[in-house]
Design a protein around this motif. Structure first.
Motif, short mmCIF file in Angstrom:
data_model
loop_
_atom_site.label_atom_id
_atom_site.label_comp_id
_atom_site.label_asym_id
_atom_site.label_seq_id
_atom_site.Cartn_x
_atom_site.Cartn_y
_atom_site.Cartn_z
N GLU A 277 64.06 24.37 44.68
CA GLU A 277 63.30 23.49 43.60
C GLU A 277 61.98 23.12 44.05
N LEU A 278 61.72 22.70 45.21
CA LEU A 278 60.47 22.42 46.04
C LEU A 278 59.56 23.97 45.77
N ALA A 279 60.27 25.03 45.98
CA ALA A 279 59.55 26.22 45.87
C ALA A 279 58.90 26.46 44.42
N ALA A 280 59.70 26.15 43.33
CA ALA A 280 59.71 26.31 42.00
C ALA A 280 58.29 25.45 41.69
N GLN A 281 58.46 24.18 42.05
CA GLN A 281 57.53 23.07 41.79
C GLN A 281 56.07 23.56 42.48
N SER A 282 56.25 23.81 43.48
CA SER A 282 55.17 24.15 44.36
C SER A 282 54.31 25.36 43.68
N ILE A 283 54.90 26.34 43.27
CA ILE A 283 54.30 27.62 42.55
C ILE A 283 53.67 27.16 41.38
N VAL A 284 54.39 26.16 40.57
CA VAL A 284 53.93 25.68 39.08
C VAL A 284 52.62 24.83 39.21
N VAL A 285 52.61 23.99 40.25
CA VAL A 285 51.48 23.07 40.53
C VAL A 285 50.32 23.88 41.24
N SER A 286 50.75 24.84 41.97
CA SER A 286 49.48 25.92 42.69
C SER A 286 48.75 26.61 41.60
N ALA A 287 49.68 27.17 40.50
CA ALA A 287 49.15 28.22 39.76
C ALA A 287 48.44 27.66 38.53
N PHE A 288 48.92 26.16 37.91
CA PHE A 288 48.37 25.90 36.76
C PHE A 288 47.74 24.60 36.84
N GLY A 289 47.57 24.01 37.66
CA GLY A 289 46.44 22.81 37.93
C GLY A 289 45.24 23.32 37.70
N SER B 70 44.20 24.49 34.95
CA SER B 70 44.30 26.15 34.30
C SER B 70 43.95 27.14 35.33
N GLY B 71 44.26 26.94 36.53
CA GLY B 71 44.21 27.77 37.52
C GLY B 71 42.89 28.12 38.11
N GLN B 72 42.17 27.34 37.64
CA GLN B 72 40.43 27.37 37.92
C GLN B 72 40.07 26.93 39.31
N LYS B 73 40.79 26.98 40.21
CA LYS B 73 40.38 26.59 41.51
C LYS B 73 40.29 27.84 42.48
N CYS B 74 39.45 27.80 43.44
CA CYS B 74 39.60 29.11 44.41
C CYS B 74 40.76 28.87 45.22
N SER B 75 41.52 27.81 45.22
CA SER B 75 42.66 27.53 45.96
C SER B 75 43.85 27.93 45.38
N ALA B 76 43.67 28.13 44.05
CA ALA B 76 44.78 28.33 43.11
C ALA B 76 46.11 29.32 43.67
N GLY B 77 47.31 28.86 43.54
CA GLY B 77 48.13 29.87 44.07
C GLY B 77 48.66 31.15 42.89
N SER B 78 47.88 32.04 42.89
CA SER B 78 47.93 32.96 41.80
C SER B 78 49.03 34.00 42.02
N ARG B 79 49.60 34.18 43.22
CA ARG B 79 50.57 34.97 43.65
C ARG B 79 51.71 34.20 44.26
N ALA B 80 52.97 34.67 43.71
CA ALA B 80 54.34 34.12 44.49
C ALA B 80 55.07 35.26 44.94
N VAL B 81 55.07 35.32 46.52
CA VAL B 81 55.79 36.36 47.12
C VAL B 81 57.44 35.83 47.55
N VAL B 82 58.26 36.33 46.85
CA VAL B 82 59.53 35.50 47.01
C VAL B 82 60.65 36.53 47.77
N HIS B 83 61.13 36.11 48.62
CA HIS B 83 62.51 36.78 49.25
C HIS B 83 63.40 37.58 48.24
N GLU B 84 63.77 38.45 48.22
CA GLU B 84 64.57 39.28 47.34
C GLU B 84 65.90 38.48 47.21
N ASP B 85 66.55 37.79 48.14
CA ASP B 85 67.85 37.17 47.87
C ASP B 85 67.68 35.81 46.82
#
Length: 515
Positions: A302-314, A316-331
């Motif tokens: 749940e923390l992972a999902a929320q972190s991805i959303v905040v990082s990507a869309f805060g 509108s993603g117009q930050k040099c720090s924006a998390g535009s990639r999510a790399v997730v373990h296959e499991d």
């Protein structure tokens, strides 16, 4: 004067009193929209025929302000004013220079909602993002003022019998500050006052999309007691004014925040020694990122999902720090992806004049077209899971967009989009996840969501970014808490808001006296 520092608190808009105050600030700013702003050169107000018309990206019909546009002749006049002011400003007591920053911080704090309201209008920032931008500007003023007091006497060195040795810092000259639109107050303020408080003078060329906020800030510096010519406000064309000042033999320092391509070009130009130039120019550049949130199989999902959303869309993603990639373990890939999609579909997008709006517009037509083009590329490269639509009929609005099952080398996973688009890639194991995270030319921020202590220690060494966060999002660096700057093509890793930053704007001098 106090030398302790604590960052400016964010406004709690769930408190009705705060909400009412912010709505009033918005109404007050709306009353003065369309106002004209002159250039400021050596304290003189200069109005030109050529103008920059600042438009509200939420409403293309609304003019935020009309700002005079500098040309080469005015840039040269500003350079002479800054060079002349430097001769006296460099000798002003560092404590007095710091006091001007502290006074300016107090003034902005009293007008906090007003400045944030301008950010809502001119940069399209939602309330929360605008408030954080203004708070960060206050932080830069407070922090750099206190840092200068800590540095004013230099650093201790040894003296032998019969001699006295000193090691201290001295200003270097005229600084050209080229600031970005995405943190139109915070980064603009930080990159303006760091050279000022260290005894240099500044030619401020703010982003052409957000010049009104910069004009209001320069007015505050004047009101706080900054002498004429120490800061000169000269918005204008990068190709005309920017290049001219970067090449100028009297320029000693250039500080730039923006795109990789412009930053690299500026870095190259600054390396050229021009006729009558008797020094090498210093360059501080921050050039963006392609930042990754890594999710381990041993993670709070749940923390992972929320972190991805905040990082990507805060913002509108117009930050040099924006998390535009999510790399997730296959499991845990499918579970995390599904939750991110669900959270994203709950986000609100629209004109950010009300507190409820999570995402506002992107900054202008150029950004809108570029991002929509990347979305089309994403449809070829991956699986569209959310968003993918834009509407530029009234403002420049793009739905938060998710692409799944991307190859780590896909364009969507390699190129900086600077919009509300996040790509998902699957990792076989943690080593593979870190390998993917490092496979871009950028190295600004990153986040790792894991409860595995061994993997945390591994990432500290192997995840090659300037700002690395564990079990949180990868955006939102706070001045004095998370010194900010990146590796590789993200820039010179100059660490804004950190203990080493001011020294980059000065020269160290050794003085030895025999008794």
């Amino acid at each position: 004067m106090l030398t302790t520092y604590k960052h400016e608190p964010f406004t709690d808009f769930t408190v009705e009193e705060n909400r009412i105050a912010f709505e009033e600030a918005l109404r007050n700013v709306e009353k003065v929209l369309g106002k004209e702003y002159p250039l400021i050169v050596g304290g003189e107000r200069i109005t030109t025929e050529n103008k920059i018309v600042s438009i509200n990206p939420s409403n293309k019909e609304e003019v935020v302000g009309v700002v005079s546009k500098a040309n080469k002749e005015i840039a040269e006049k500003a350079m002479q004013a800054a060079d002349e002011a430097f001769q006296s400003w460099r000798k002003v007591n560092p404590e007095e220079r710091a006091n001007i920053l502290i006074r300016a911080a107090a003034m902005i704090r009293r007008r906090k909602h007003e400045f944030s309201a301008y950010l809502v209008k001119e940069a399209g920032k939602p309330w929360k993002e605008a408030d954080a931008d203004t708070a960060e500007a206050i932080d830069f003023l407070e922090y750099y003022g206190r840092q200068m007091i800590a540095l004013k006497d230099g650093k201790p060195v040894n003296s032998r019998e019969g001699e006295h040795n000193r090691y201290f810092y001295t200003p270097i000259g005229v600084c050209v500050t080229i600031s970005p639109w995405n943190f139109a107050l915070a980064i603009m303020a930080g990159t303006t006052v760091a050279p000022i408080v260290t005894g240099n003078t500044v030619l401020l060329k703010p982003a052409s999309t957000t010049p009104v906020v910069a004009a209001k800030f320069v007015e505050v510096l004047e009101e706080a007691g900054l002498p004429k010519g120490v800061v000169n406000f000269i918005p204008g064309s990068g190709a005309e004014v920017g290049d001219y000042l970067v090449d100028h033999p009297k320029t000693s320092l250039i500080t730039f925040t923006g795109s990789r391509d412009v930053g690299v070009r500026l870095y190259e130009r600054a390396a050229v020694v021009h006729p009558s130039q008797n020094h090498l120019k210093r360059v501080i550049v921050e050039m963006g990122g392609k930042d990754t949130v890594v999710v381990d199989k041993e993670a709070d999902l749940e923390l992972a999902a929320q972190s991805i959303v905040v990082s990507a869309f805060g913002f509108s993603g117009q930050k040099c720090s924006a998390g535009s990639r999510a790399v997730v373990h296959e499991d845990v890939y499918d579970e995390v992806l599904e939750r991110v999609v669900a959270l994203t579909n709950e986000l609100t997008v629209g004109e950010p004049s009300t507190r409820e709006m999570y995402m506002g517009p992107v900054v202008d037509k150029g950004a809108f077209d570029k991002i929509m083009n990347y979305i089309e590329i994403g449809k070829e490269e991956g699986r569209l899971m959310a968003g993918g639509k834009g509407d530029d009929s009234k403002g420049f609005f793009i739905q938060p967009t998710i692409f799944a099952d991307l190859d780590p080398n896909a364009r969507l996973m390699q190129e900086e989009i600077f919009g509300p688009v996040v790509g998902f890639s699957k990792a076989k194991d943690f080593d593979h996840a870190i390998e993917i995270a490092n496979n871009t030319e950028y190295g600004l921020t990153g986040a790792v969501i894991t409860n595995n202590r061994e993997h945390i220690e591994q990432a500290k060494q192997d995840f090659h970014v300037g700002n690395l966060y564990f079990n949180r999002n990868c955006t939102g660096a706070i001045v004095g808490y998370h010194p900010f700057g990146g590796f590789k093509m993200s820039g010179t890793d100059s660490k804004a808001g950190g203990p080493d930053y001011l020294a980059l704007h000065m020269q160290a001098k050794t003085v030895s006296e025999m008794y």
